[in-house]
Design an enzyme around this catalytic site. Structure first.
Site, PDB file in Angstrom:
ATOM      1  N   HIS A 189      60.594  22.733 -55.667  1.00 54.69           N
ATOM      2  CA  HIS A 189      59.362  22.440 -54.913  1.00 54.69           C
ATOM      3  C   HIS A 189      59.264  20.928 -54.712  1.00 54.69           C
ATOM      4  O   HIS A 189      59.663  20.150 -55.586  1.00 54.69           O
ATOM      5  CB  HIS A 189      58.142  22.966 -55.680  1.00 54.69           C
ATOM      6  N   GLU A 191      59.553  23.831 -46.498  1.00 55.78           N
ATOM      7  CA  GLU A 191      58.307  23.174 -46.873  1.00 55.78           C
ATOM      8  C   GLU A 191      58.320  21.752 -46.291  1.00 55.78           C
ATOM      9  O   GLU A 191      58.817  20.820 -46.932  1.00 55.78           O
ATOM     10  CB  GLU A 191      58.291  23.141 -48.398  1.00 55.78           C
TER      11      GLU A 191
HETATM   12  P1  13P Z   1      49.101  23.767 -49.760  1.00 50.61           P
HETATM   13  O1  13P Z   1      48.998  25.147 -49.169  1.00 50.61           O
HETATM   14  O2  13P Z   1      48.093  23.498 -50.806  1.00 50.61           O
HETATM   15  O3  13P Z   1      49.174  22.715 -48.707  1.00 50.61           O
HETATM   16  O4  13P Z   1      50.494  23.710 -50.516  1.00 50.61           O
HETATM   17  C1  13P Z   1      51.643  24.180 -49.892  1.00 50.61           C
HETATM   18  C2  13P Z   1      52.677  24.298 -50.943  1.00 50.61           C
HETATM   19  O5  13P Z   1      53.057  23.297 -51.561  1.00 50.61           O
HETATM   20  C3  13P Z   1      53.159  25.636 -51.271  1.00 50.61           C
HETATM   21  O6  13P Z   1      53.969  25.633 -52.388  1.00 50.61           O
END
Ligand code: 13P
Length: 258
Positions: A94, A166
């Site tokens: 992540h 992401e």
């Molecule tokens: P948010 O939905 O809080 O922006 O975070 C996205 C994320 O990091 C999912 O792992």
């Protein structure tokens, strides 16, 4: 057909009792959807109690991280081996782990290998920062993260992996902007292309790719409608069980009836 995956990443929120209250309410709110897998990634502490409380037909559990050694003198760490039988998935790489805990490409690769070694499925997060995006480096970053993370795997293992794209510039942690679905489509297409170059188009077709930037019940449909987008990895909006249930319902309307 591929099952869509809607994953709640609770990050460092919800203690054991709040998690239990959430799950109790959420269990009643969400029906079993045949084509949608709902996954919750709570804190390490809540995994064990929740594993006894969730309705396993509706909810699978994930860990948000784990250490790549199976056992040993590694104070403060939790191994993939310890998570066997408790979770089905582990989130790996992540952006918050890469950034705050300095996880580099090789660490992520070793975690992906350890995940498979222990019979668990990785949700591998990849994505570029705002600066990299502005510099036109998105494809290079995605390429490097992907190639390194998958480098110890067989094609058969890659087939089962889940990849969360992401874009770091579009997550709330980093005061992100709202990503345009067409920008996300370009990167998803690139991920599919990269996997098919390396492992063939059959494998690329089976890998599930999630959108991991910020979503809410209003915006999620735009991303889920993208070609080869097989679900979402959700942070903030998953902390409220009603919001999260609404997102699952949206996913069902778009993907669940296929
Ligand atoms: P948010 O939905 O809080 O922006 O975070 C996205 C994320 O990091 C999912 O792992």
């Amino acid at each position: 057909m591929k099952k869509n995956l809607i994953v709640a990443n609770w990050k460092m929120h919800l203690n054991v009792s709040s998690a239990s209250i959430y799950i109790n309410r959420f269990n009643k709110e969400v029906p079993v959807h045949r084509n949608i897998e709902v996954v919750i990634a709570p804190s390490f502490l809540a995994i064990q109690p929740l594993s006894l409380e969730v309705d396993h037909r509706k909810i699978k559990l994930a860990a948000q991280n784990a250490y790549f050694k199976d056992e040993g003198a590694f104070t403060g760490e939790v191994s993939f081996t310890m998570l066997r039988d408790l979770v089905k998935y582990v989130i790996i790489g992540h952006s918050e782990r890469r950034l705050y805990f300095h996880e580099d490409l090789e660490t992520v690769r070793d975690k992906v290998s350890a995940c498979y070694r222990n019979g668990l499925t990785p949700i591998l997060c990849i994505g570029e920062t705002k600066a990299e995006r502005i510099a036109g480096e998105t494809k290079r970053v995605i390429h490097d993260q992907l190639i390194t993370a998958l480098s110890n795997l067989t094609a058969e293992e890659v087939r089962g992996i889940v990849i969360a794209y992401e874009p770091i510039w579009a997550i709330s942690t980093f005061q992100g902007e709202v990503a345009k679905p067409q920008d996300i489509q370009r990167v998803i297409d690139f991920i599919v292309y990269q996997i098919s170059e390396l492992y063939g188009s059959k494998v690329a077709e089976e890998v599930r790719i999630l959108y991991g930037g910020s979503v809410n019940p209003d915006s999620v449909s735009g991303y889920l409608a993208l070609e080869n987008c097989d679900g979402a990895l959700i942070g903030g909006a998953s902390l409220n069980y009603l919001e999260f249930a609404k997102i699952i319902n949206k996913a069902y309307l778009i993907r669940g009836k296929e």
